[in-house]
Design a protein around this motif. Structure first.
Motif, short mmCIF file in Angstrom:
data_model
loop_
_atom_site.label_atom_id
_atom_site.label_comp_id
_atom_site.label_asym_id
_atom_site.label_seq_id
_atom_site.Cartn_x
_atom_site.Cartn_y
_atom_site.Cartn_z
N GLN A 39 9.00 7.78 -6.30
CA GLN A 39 7.79 7.24 -4.67
C GLN A 39 8.36 6.03 -4.58
N GLN A 40 7.66 5.38 -3.80
CA GLN A 40 8.62 4.30 -2.43
C GLN A 40 8.65 3.65 -3.73
N GLY A 41 8.03 3.22 -4.62
CA GLY A 41 7.54 1.93 -5.99
C GLY A 41 8.57 2.06 -6.23
N ASN A 42 9.29 3.05 -6.23
CA ASN A 42 10.74 3.80 -7.58
C ASN A 42 12.25 3.56 -6.88
N VAL A 43 11.98 2.88 -5.98
CA VAL A 43 13.28 2.90 -4.98
C VAL A 43 13.98 1.49 -5.38
N SER A 44 13.39 0.44 -5.22
CA SER A 44 14.07 -0.67 -6.25
C SER A 44 14.92 0.10 -7.54
N GLY A 45 13.91 0.16 -8.47
CA GLY A 45 14.53 0.85 -9.01
C GLY A 45 16.11 1.89 -9.55
N VAL A 46 16.18 2.51 -7.90
CA VAL A 46 17.15 3.37 -8.23
C VAL A 46 17.85 2.37 -7.92
N VAL A 47 17.87 1.68 -6.74
CA VAL A 47 19.21 0.84 -6.17
C VAL A 47 19.49 0.03 -7.50
N ALA A 48 19.34 -0.09 -8.52
CA ALA A 48 19.58 -0.90 -9.60
C ALA A 48 20.16 -0.59 -10.34
N ALA A 49 19.48 0.93 -10.65
CA ALA A 49 20.47 1.77 -11.34
C ALA A 49 21.77 2.92 -11.26
N ILE A 50 21.58 2.74 -9.53
CA ILE A 50 22.93 3.35 -9.11
C ILE A 50 24.23 2.06 -8.75
N PRO A 77 0.89 -1.69 -0.16
CA PRO A 77 -0.12 0.11 -0.24
C PRO A 77 0.60 1.32 -0.42
N PHE A 78 2.32 1.27 0.13
CA PHE A 78 3.09 2.26 0.20
C PHE A 78 4.02 2.44 -0.65
N LEU A 79 3.28 1.54 -1.76
CA LEU A 79 4.24 2.40 -3.24
C LEU A 79 3.86 3.18 -3.49
N ASN A 80 2.88 4.21 -3.65
CA ASN A 80 2.64 5.32 -4.41
C ASN A 80 3.08 6.46 -3.38
N GLU A 81 4.11 6.37 -2.01
CA GLU A 81 3.81 6.94 -1.17
C GLU A 81 5.51 7.64 -1.94
N PRO A 82 5.03 9.37 -1.41
CA PRO A 82 6.43 10.04 -2.07
C PRO A 82 7.01 9.55 -0.93
N LEU A 96 14.07 13.47 -7.04
CA LEU A 96 14.27 12.71 -5.58
C LEU A 96 12.21 13.62 -5.35
N PRO A 97 11.86 15.07 -5.74
CA PRO A 97 11.11 15.25 -5.31
C PRO A 97 9.36 14.54 -6.41
N HIS A 98 9.90 13.97 -7.43
CA HIS A 98 8.85 13.06 -8.01
C HIS A 98 8.54 11.91 -7.52
#
Length: 352
Positions: free
Chosen positions: A175-186, A14-19, A171-173
């Motif tokens: 969401q929590q659902g983006n974190v796994s993609g962020v980590v993969a890219a980094i 439920p938190f995937l869409n949280e900023p 970063l302002p754009h």
């Protein structure tokens, strides 16, 4: 060398869409003037020793924000450019992390920006000096298992520096659902930088594309009104092949189409500005549209109204969307890399 990436969030979270929110925020303004610098030093006391090489402690001001990205932490440290800070790794740091720091340089005339990137492991004694704002990424050593004294790939380092700056601006754009993609890219980018090889560069291709997009957009904005702005010029300026540039800008209908649309958007902004009394044809010509009838047709096809109608609405104060309405395939709209590219291009996201 292995690059481990955290698994994506579970379906139905439920938190995937949280900023994405800043988890730590410190400001020396909370301390008295005579204790500000010591307060700042305490933020990093278990990791590095910080000294003041230039500037008065009583006038020292700094602020730090930290975002948690899986097992990574992204920190942005802002201090006065009048204060020269000396950073030195602790003899026995409490964590075994790669520390990636990025220091920005002014934007050049061609729209490019050179950034200074350093990658060190906190277990290795090291020191550096900084002033002003820096971006610092803390990545567990286990995420990218490279030697403590790795060979740094200069080209990949440039892309990584620009990518971290791009991530910070977005970063302002996120969401929590983006974190796994962020980590993969980094992780892929750091791996390609620390131990360069064809395999790791291929894994880092998506975030590198996002950086190329940003560089290209800056170069376009710097010479938007230049009639000699061509794809070939951009290839030389950004340092990429035509085929790669065309592939990256395929979501925008190609690089030439993107430039045309950006110029149309610029004329629309001018038309909507009630303080700009130039004629429609003069505004069009300033962006390279020499034939009024052709310009009017392209404008209406792009925005759904004529240049005169756009001017009338703008002068009446009617707000209009500021992005380019380019349809995106639903299967690519959910990726983090696509989010960065769309934000860089000024495109609206299709979130369906």
């Amino acid at each position: 060398m292995d690059a481990t990436v955290e698994r994506g969030p579970k379906p139905g979270d439920p938190f995937l869409n949280e900023p994405l929110k800043c988890v730590v925020e410190c400001d020396t303004a909370y301390a008295s003037a005579d204790k500000r610098f010591e307060f700042f030093r305490s933020w990093h006391s278990d990791i590095v020793d910080v000294g003041l090489r230039c500037g008065e402690t009583r006038t020292f001001k700094a602020r730090e924000k930290i975002w948690q990205l899986g097992d990574c932490a992204l920190a942005v440290i802002e201090s006065s450019p009048d204060h020269l800070l000396h950073w030195e790794h602790k003899k026995k740091p409490v964590v075994d992390h790669w520390l990636v720091t990025v220091k920005s340089a002014p934007v050049a005339a061609d729209g490019t920006r050179r950034r200074k990137l350093r990658i060190k492991n906190l277990l290795v004694r090291d020191m550096c000096e900084t002033e002003g704002a820096i971006i610092a990424l803390f990545l567990p050593h286990s995420a990218v298992t490279a030697p403590l004294y790795p060979e740094i790939a200069d080209g990949a380092a440039d892309f990584l520096a620009d990518y971290l700056a791009l991530l910070h601006s977005n970063l302002p754009h996120l969401q929590q659902g983006n974190v796994s993609g962020v980590v993969a890219a980094i992780t892929y980018m750091v791996a390609a930088t620390l131990v360069p090889c064809r395999e790791k560069l291929a894994e880092a291709q998506a975030p590198i594309d996002a950086v190329i997009t940003t560089r290209t957009v800056r170069a376009i904005e710097a010479r938007l009104a230049d009639p000699y702005l061509t794809p070939d010029h951009l290839c030389r300026s950004v340092g990429v092949s035509r085929s790669r540039l065309y592939r990256i800008f395929e979501p925008a209908g190609g690089i030439s189409n993107y430039i045309r649309r950006r110029r149309l958007l610029e004329t629309r902004r001018a038309l909507a500005n009630s303080t700009d009394g130039r004629s429609v044809s003069t505004i069009a010509e300033s962006m390279g549209f020499m034939d009024p009838s052709t310009y009017s047709r392209m404008f209406k096809r792009e925005f759904g109204l004529s240049p005169k109608e756009a001017r009338a609405l703008g002068w009446q104060g009617v707000q209009q969307p500021h992005w380019l309405s380019i349809d995106q395939p639903a299967d690519v709209a959910s990726t983090f890399n696509t989010l960065l590219i769309n934000n860089s291009l000024g495109l609206s996201m299709n979130t369906t």
